[in-house]
Design an enzyme around this catalytic site. Structure first.
Site, mmCIF file in Angstrom:
data_model
loop_
_atom_site.group_PDB
_atom_site.id
_atom_site.type_symbol
_atom_site.label_atom_id
_atom_site.label_comp_id
_atom_site.label_asym_id
_atom_site.label_seq_id
_atom_site.Cartn_x
_atom_site.Cartn_y
_atom_site.Cartn_z
ATOM 1 N N GLY A 31 0.833 -1.463 -0.331
ATOM 2 C CA GLY A 31 -0.135 0.291 -0.204
ATOM 3 C C GLY A 31 1.066 0.995 0.140
ATOM 4 N N HIS A 34 2.043 4.938 -4.631
ATOM 5 C CA HIS A 34 3.220 5.966 -5.307
ATOM 6 C C HIS A 34 3.323 5.958 -6.678
ATOM 7 C CE1 HIS A 34 6.860 3.878 -5.044
ATOM 8 N NE2 HIS A 34 7.003 4.083 -3.968
ATOM 9 N N GLY A 36 5.499 4.562 -8.869
ATOM 10 C CA GLY A 36 6.286 3.761 -8.540
ATOM 11 C C GLY A 36 5.474 2.746 -9.103
ATOM 12 N N HIS A 37 4.544 2.347 -8.422
ATOM 13 C CA HIS A 37 3.756 1.771 -7.863
ATOM 14 C C HIS A 37 2.644 1.153 -9.112
ATOM 15 C CE1 HIS A 37 4.129 1.993 -3.557
ATOM 16 N NE2 HIS A 37 4.546 0.061 -4.188
ATOM 17 N N GLY A 147 9.540 -3.579 -8.862
ATOM 18 C CA GLY A 147 10.253 -2.543 -9.151
ATOM 19 C C GLY A 147 12.369 -2.873 -8.753
ATOM 20 N N SER A 185 9.315 6.009 -3.324
ATOM 21 C CA SER A 185 9.284 5.363 -2.050
ATOM 22 C C SER A 185 8.499 6.385 -1.444
ATOM 23 C CB SER A 185 10.756 5.133 -1.131
ATOM 24 O OG SER A 185 10.466 4.862 0.556
ATOM 25 N N SER A 186 7.967 4.907 -0.214
ATOM 26 C CA SER A 186 6.349 5.070 -0.176
ATOM 27 C C SER A 186 6.747 5.915 1.062
ATOM 28 C CB SER A 186 5.767 4.495 0.588
ATOM 29 O OG SER A 186 5.586 2.987 -0.209
ATOM 30 N N ARG A 187 8.289 5.888 1.850
ATOM 31 C CA ARG A 187 9.050 6.332 3.203
ATOM 32 C C ARG A 187 9.111 7.649 2.408
ATOM 33 N NH1 ARG A 187 10.570 1.044 4.158
ATOM 34 N NH2 ARG A 187 10.175 -0.090 5.753
#
Ligand code: PAF
Length: 281
Positions: A31, A34, A36-37, A147, A185-187
């Site tokens: 989840g 972003h 990228g996903h 990825g 990145s999600s972070r």
């Protein structure tokens, strides 16, 4: 688009799609989606008749001192992103559905799990291997899209698929970056403005290895010494040049190698990598 948290329902919907002759494309995620996903889902959409996305923040891949409770959870937005990117089914189990309290099976992948992330996140890849093996078993024969930002993870998953004879084609997809070079990145959402500027030093250091190789430098230690000086981080977990298959450090760049780094800026840990010295086949 369908969405379900149940394994049995997921299997039923995928079986029905397969029965219609549709190829299955699968994008496993945690989840906090972003661009990228989204690019993985779009590629799966372009290459398959039925696209499954899983959204599951997998507790077994987080260490005791890591950010499981703080990991971003943006489910409503994620569902919208899946729908817009063309997913047919979102599988979003809760932890009990994936890990019933009496489950005791684990998976340990030796070798490629040991350097880099393996040294800094003990047990992390056992958790990734376990959840991916379970997800692949639920989804069945498919092409699964990952990825390349998580290059070591992709290698580990390829190993699991080979060693367990899983009917899965692992499709590696190029890292998506912001215009300034920061890998998505999600972070990244945790970085302050100043931290984000410092985070760019990671992609800059990776690119300096690329330029060094393009200018004829072949010694890994010379390339790494120069690149590491560019890192503006509170801690550097590792910054290495490794063989793309074994992930062992190389001394000389003779053909394609992976340059991989992990840094900490404030409370945020970022990883990135690029391939230099030729294309991976
Ligand atoms: O890369 C991720 O998001 C996760 O590690 C994965 C592959 C979905 C397994 O939980």
């Amino acid at each position: 688009m369908n969405a379900t948290g149940k394994i049995s329902e997921t299997r039923k919907l995928i079986d029905a799609a397969r029965h219609e002759g549709l190829r299955v494309g699968f994008v496993p995620t945690m989840g906090a989606l972003h661009a990228g996903h989204v690019s993985l889902i779009e590629r799966a959409r372009a290459e398959n008749g039925f696209v499954v996305v899983s959204i599951f923040v997998n507790p077994t891949q987080f260490g005791a001192n890591e950010d499981l409770s703080k990991y971003p959870r943006t489910f409503a937005d994620d569902l919208e992103a899946c729908m817009a990117a063309g997913a047919d089914l979102v599988f979003h189990p809760d932890a009990d559905e994936m890990y019933p309290p009496d489950a005791t099976t684990t998976i340990h992948v030796a070798g490629v799990t040991e350097p880099m992330e393996g040294e800094h996140r003990p047990g992390h890849f056992d958790g990734v291997a376990l959840v991916c093996a379970k997800l692949f078993n639920i989804v069945g024969a498919c092409s699964a899209y990952f990825g390349e930002k998580d290059a070591q993870q992709v290698r580990v998953i390829e190993r699991v698929v080979m060693d367990l004879d899983l009917p899965v084609e692992v499709v590696r997809c190029e890292t998506v970056r912001d215009q300034d070079g920061l890998a998505l990145s999600s972070r990244n959402r945790y970085l302050s403005g100043d931290e984000r500027k410092r985070a760019l030093s990671l992609s800059r250091a990776l690119r300096s290895v690329e330029s060094g190789v393009a200018n004829g430098q072949r010694s890994a230690s010379v390339l790494l010494d120069e690149a590491r000086q560019l890192l503006d981080a509170d801690a550097v977990d590792y910054f290495e040049i490794v063989d793309p298959t074994t992930l062992a450090c190389v001394e000389t760049v003779n053909g394609p190698v992976l340059v991989c780094g992990a840094i900490r800026i404030g409370a945020t840990r970022l990883i990135d990598n690029i391939t230099v010295g030729g294309r991976l086949t």
